[in-house]
Write a protein that holds these residues in place. Structure first.
Motif, PDB file in Angstrom:
ATOM      1  N   ILE A  72     -30.571   2.018  40.714  1.00  0.00           N
ATOM      2  CA  ILE A  72     -29.362   1.790  40.054  1.00  0.00           C
ATOM      3  C   ILE A  72     -29.041   2.628  39.092  1.00  0.00           C
ATOM      4  O   ILE A  72     -27.822   3.307  39.152  1.00  0.00           O
ATOM      5  CB  ILE A  72     -29.284   0.331  39.361  1.00  0.00           C
ATOM      6  N   ILE A  73     -29.835   3.211  38.401  1.00  0.00           N
ATOM      7  CA  ILE A  73     -29.435   4.331  37.232  1.00  0.00           C
ATOM      8  C   ILE A  73     -29.174   5.753  37.751  1.00  0.00           C
ATOM      9  O   ILE A  73     -28.192   6.114  37.424  1.00  0.00           O
ATOM     10  CB  ILE A  73     -30.848   4.360  36.169  1.00  0.00           C
ATOM     11  N   GLY A  74     -30.059   6.069  38.842  1.00  0.00           N
ATOM     12  CA  GLY A  74     -29.758   7.297  39.541  1.00  0.00           C
ATOM     13  C   GLY A  74     -28.429   7.006  40.334  1.00  0.00           C
ATOM     14  O   GLY A  74     -27.839   8.147  40.399  1.00  0.00           O
ATOM     15  N   ASN A  75     -28.172   5.824  40.748  1.00  0.00           N
ATOM     16  CA  ASN A  75     -26.715   5.642  41.440  1.00  0.00           C
ATOM     17  C   ASN A  75     -25.593   6.073  40.507  1.00  0.00           C
ATOM     18  O   ASN A  75     -24.670   6.880  40.728  1.00  0.00           O
ATOM     19  CB  ASN A  75     -26.723   4.405  42.276  1.00  0.00           C
ATOM     20  N   TRP A  76     -25.715   5.308  39.274  1.00  0.00           N
ATOM     21  CA  TRP A  76     -24.654   5.607  38.421  1.00  0.00           C
ATOM     22  C   TRP A  76     -24.677   7.039  37.621  1.00  0.00           C
ATOM     23  O   TRP A  76     -23.373   7.381  37.440  1.00  0.00           O
ATOM     24  CB  TRP A  76     -24.719   4.539  37.286  1.00  0.00           C
ATOM     25  N   GLY A  77     -26.002   7.656  37.610  1.00  0.00           N
ATOM     26  CA  GLY A  77     -25.819   8.898  37.149  1.00  0.00           C
ATOM     27  C   GLY A  77     -25.234  10.147  38.299  1.00  0.00           C
ATOM     28  O   GLY A  77     -24.382  10.804  37.680  1.00  0.00           O
ATOM     29  N   ALA A  78     -25.438   9.647  39.441  1.00  0.00           N
ATOM     30  CA  ALA A  78     -24.768  10.589  40.373  1.00  0.00           C
ATOM     31  C   ALA A  78     -23.091  10.413  40.534  1.00  0.00           C
ATOM     32  O   ALA A  78     -22.426  11.233  40.454  1.00  0.00           O
ATOM     33  CB  ALA A  78     -25.461  10.393  41.726  1.00  0.00           C
ATOM     34  N   ILE A  79     -22.777   9.278  40.268  1.00  0.00           N
ATOM     35  CA  ILE A  79     -21.487   8.645  40.267  1.00  0.00           C
ATOM     36  C   ILE A  79     -20.661   9.430  39.261  1.00  0.00           C
ATOM     37  O   ILE A  79     -19.702   9.933  39.295  1.00  0.00           O
ATOM     38  CB  ILE A  79     -21.234   7.286  40.435  1.00  0.00           C
ATOM     39  N   LEU A  80     -21.257   9.118  38.080  1.00  0.00           N
ATOM     40  CA  LEU A  80     -20.685   9.787  36.787  1.00  0.00           C
ATOM     41  C   LEU A  80     -20.509  11.137  36.800  1.00  0.00           C
ATOM     42  O   LEU A  80     -19.506  11.911  36.539  1.00  0.00           O
ATOM     43  CB  LEU A  80     -21.565   9.669  35.532  1.00  0.00           C
ATOM     44  N   TYR A  81     -21.607  11.994  37.550  1.00  0.00           N
ATOM     45  CA  TYR A  81     -21.626  13.595  37.555  1.00  0.00           C
ATOM     46  C   TYR A  81     -20.456  14.027  38.474  1.00  0.00           C
ATOM     47  O   TYR A  81     -19.836  14.794  38.217  1.00  0.00           O
ATOM     48  CB  TYR A  81     -22.893  13.830  37.986  1.00  0.00           C
ATOM     49  N   ILE A  82     -20.543  13.298  39.760  1.00  0.00           N
ATOM     50  CA  ILE A  82     -19.517  13.712  40.790  1.00  0.00           C
ATOM     51  C   ILE A  82     -18.253  13.327  40.284  1.00  0.00           C
ATOM     52  O   ILE A  82     -17.155  14.191  40.508  1.00  0.00           O
ATOM     53  CB  ILE A  82     -19.846  12.914  42.020  1.00  0.00           C
ATOM     54  N   TYR A  83     -18.202  12.296  39.620  1.00  0.00           N
ATOM     55  CA  TYR A  83     -16.739  11.930  39.065  1.00  0.00           C
ATOM     56  C   TYR A  83     -16.135  13.122  37.799  1.00  0.00           C
ATOM     57  O   TYR A  83     -15.148  13.606  38.203  1.00  0.00           O
ATOM     58  CB  TYR A  83     -16.769  10.806  38.405  1.00  0.00           C
ATOM     59  N   GLN A  84     -17.270  13.474  37.012  1.00  0.00           N
ATOM     60  CA  GLN A  84     -16.702  14.547  36.114  1.00  0.00           C
ATOM     61  C   GLN A  84     -16.446  15.844  36.964  1.00  0.00           C
ATOM     62  O   GLN A  84     -15.541  16.479  36.442  1.00  0.00           O
ATOM     63  CB  GLN A  84     -17.947  14.631  34.984  1.00  0.00           C
ATOM     64  N   ARG A  85     -17.349  16.041  37.734  1.00  0.00           N
ATOM     65  CA  ARG A  85     -17.136  17.531  38.304  1.00  0.00           C
ATOM     66  C   ARG A  85     -15.749  17.408  39.192  1.00  0.00           C
ATOM     67  O   ARG A  85     -15.231  18.648  39.242  1.00  0.00           O
ATOM     68  CB  ARG A  85     -18.356  17.706  39.308  1.00  0.00           C
ATOM     69  N   THR A  86     -15.556  16.670  39.764  1.00  0.00           N
ATOM     70  CA  THR A  86     -14.092  16.047  40.544  1.00  0.00           C
ATOM     71  C   THR A  86     -13.002  16.351  39.719  1.00  0.00           C
ATOM     72  O   THR A  86     -12.029  17.030  39.872  1.00  0.00           O
ATOM     73  CB  THR A  86     -14.134  15.192  41.399  1.00  0.00           C
ATOM     74  N   SER A  87     -13.282  15.777  38.429  1.00  0.00           N
ATOM     75  CA  SER A  87     -11.870  15.850  37.443  1.00  0.00           C
ATOM     76  C   SER A  87     -11.817  17.297  36.709  1.00  0.00           C
ATOM     77  O   SER A  87     -10.713  17.592  36.830  1.00  0.00           O
ATOM     78  CB  SER A  87     -12.156  15.181  36.236  1.00  0.00           C
ATOM     79  N   PHE A  88     -12.834  17.854  36.624  1.00  0.00           N
ATOM     80  CA  PHE A  88     -12.677  19.323  36.125  1.00  0.00           C
ATOM     81  C   PHE A  88     -12.165  20.220  37.051  1.00  0.00           C
ATOM     82  O   PHE A  88     -11.293  21.098  36.925  1.00  0.00           O
ATOM     83  CB  PHE A  88     -14.171  19.971  35.907  1.00  0.00           C
TER      84      PHE A  88
END
Length: 96
Positions: A72-88
């Motif tokens: 669960i922690i890894g999944n949320w970490g990956a989601i937040l990383y992908i979201y931030q990268r795509t926003s940038f």
């Protein structure tokens, strides 16, 4: 009551984007729609690796609960990383 006002030139301090701006202020759905196959592959790989890490490091009794928690922690970490990268990328801050 007197409220402090921000200076009018506060946005002028932000540097101009280096790359093409697709959407300067993307919504959540816009960001998710711009996820690529590579982003989803990273999400699956990070989630699986996190589960495996939790399974290996968990004790004999807590092995599976630890694996699920790490998943669960890894999944949320990956989601937040992908979201931030795509926003940038959409804002033109990093190259696509």
């Amino acid at each position: 009551s007197t409220r402090r006002r921000l200076p009018d030139d506060i946005m002028k301090a932000a540097p101009a984007p280096k790359y093409e701006v697709i959407d300067p202020s993307p919504s959540v759905m816009t960001v998710i729609r711009h996820w690529t196959v590579g982003d989803y592959a990273f999400l699956v790989a990070a989630t699986g690796a996190s589960w495996l890490y939790g399974y290996v490091t968990g004790g004999k009794v807590l092995r599976v609960p630890t694996a699920h928690t790490c998943c669960i922690i890894g999944n949320w970490g990956a989601i937040l990383y992908i979201y931030q990268r795509t926003s940038f990328i959409l804002a033109g801050d990093i190259p696509p």
